[in-house]
Design an enzyme around this catalytic site. Structure first.
Site, PDB file in Angstrom:
ATOM      1  N   SER A 199       0.847  -1.191   0.000  1.00  0.00           N
ATOM      2  CA  SER A 199       0.000   0.000   0.000  1.00  0.00           C
ATOM      3  C   SER A 199       0.878   1.235   0.000  1.00  0.00           C
ATOM      4  O   SER A 199       2.013   1.207   0.485  1.00  0.00           O
ATOM      5  CB  SER A 199      -0.912   0.000   1.229  1.00  0.00           C
ATOM      6  N   ASP A 200       0.347   2.305  -0.557  1.00  0.00           N
ATOM      7  CA  ASP A 200       1.070   3.570  -0.534  1.00  0.00           C
ATOM      8  C   ASP A 200       0.068   4.706  -0.579  1.00  0.00           C
ATOM      9  O   ASP A 200      -1.071   4.537  -1.021  1.00  0.00           O
ATOM     10  CB  ASP A 200       2.039   3.678  -1.707  1.00  0.00           C
ATOM     11  N   GLN A 201       0.524   5.867  -0.117  1.00  0.00           N
ATOM     12  CA  GLN A 201      -0.331   7.051  -0.073  1.00  0.00           C
ATOM     13  C   GLN A 201       0.490   8.285  -0.377  1.00  0.00           C
ATOM     14  O   GLN A 201       1.664   8.366  -0.015  1.00  0.00           O
ATOM     15  CB  GLN A 201      -0.955   7.196   1.307  1.00  0.00           C
TER      16      GLN A 201
END
Length: 188
Positions: free
Chosen positions: A66-68
């Site tokens: 996941s990344d943001q």
């Protein structure tokens, strides 16, 4: 086996909500944005890269990457890393709407499923004193956008618009639960 390709305590806490056994592994991925890369492209690429990096080491496991990234007028705002950068980020976002792109990827071997969330955060007008008090109180140096919405950071906003409130913390659980169900996990 389920592995979270992250050492983020925020993502670990979120994934624990699904009550599935999992392990954490550090993905060895360069998170530097590519030249001209837009925020949405960056988070998709990094979520996939993190999942792939750990999946290569654990081919029988389902791996979550996941990344943001925060998007202020198309400009990527990452983790501030320190006080001066956090103060500057929050000052730039005061009175503005900021988009937060969050991507998640579930991978085992060559099979890959992915999803994304777009959250709009409307910051209220923030005085320098308010920003300084907030940063001193929570020290959000490891958070994209320099705040913790699950803590005192909520007082910085006029509104949050999202399909998935957990996405703003860093792992979109609604989307992830759907991906896990597609692979046979019983959630809940």
């Amino acid at each position: 086996m389920l592995i979270l390709a992250s050492t983020s305590p925020y993502r670990r806490e979120l994934l624990q909500r699904l009550r599935l056994p999992f392990e954490c592994a550090r993905p060895e991925v360069d998170e530097t944005p590519l030249a001209g890369e837009r925020p949405a492209e960056l988070v998709h690429r990094l979520a996939r890269a993190k999942a792939a990096a750990v999946a290569r080491l654990h081919p029988q496991a389902w791996v979550i990457g996941s990344d943001q990234a925060a998007d202020l007028d198309g400009r990527i705002l990452g983790k501030p890393g320190g006080q001066a950068a956090a103060l500057a980020q929050l000052a730039a976002m005061g009175g503005r709407s900021v988009l937060f792109h969050t991507a998640v990827c579930l991978r085992r071997g060559e099979r890959e499923l992915a999803a994304a969330d777009l959250t709009r955060v409307r910051f209220r007008e923030l005085s320098a004193a308010e920003i300084e008090r907030y940063v001193a109180a929570e020290q959000p140096f490891d958070c994209a956008g320099s705040f913790k919405c699950e803590g005192l950071g909520i007082a910085l906003f006029d509104a949050i618009e999202s399909q998935d409130p957990t996405a703003l913390v860093g792992l979109p659980l609604i989307a992830l639960a759907a991906l896990l169900r597609q692979t046979g996990y019983a959630v809940p």
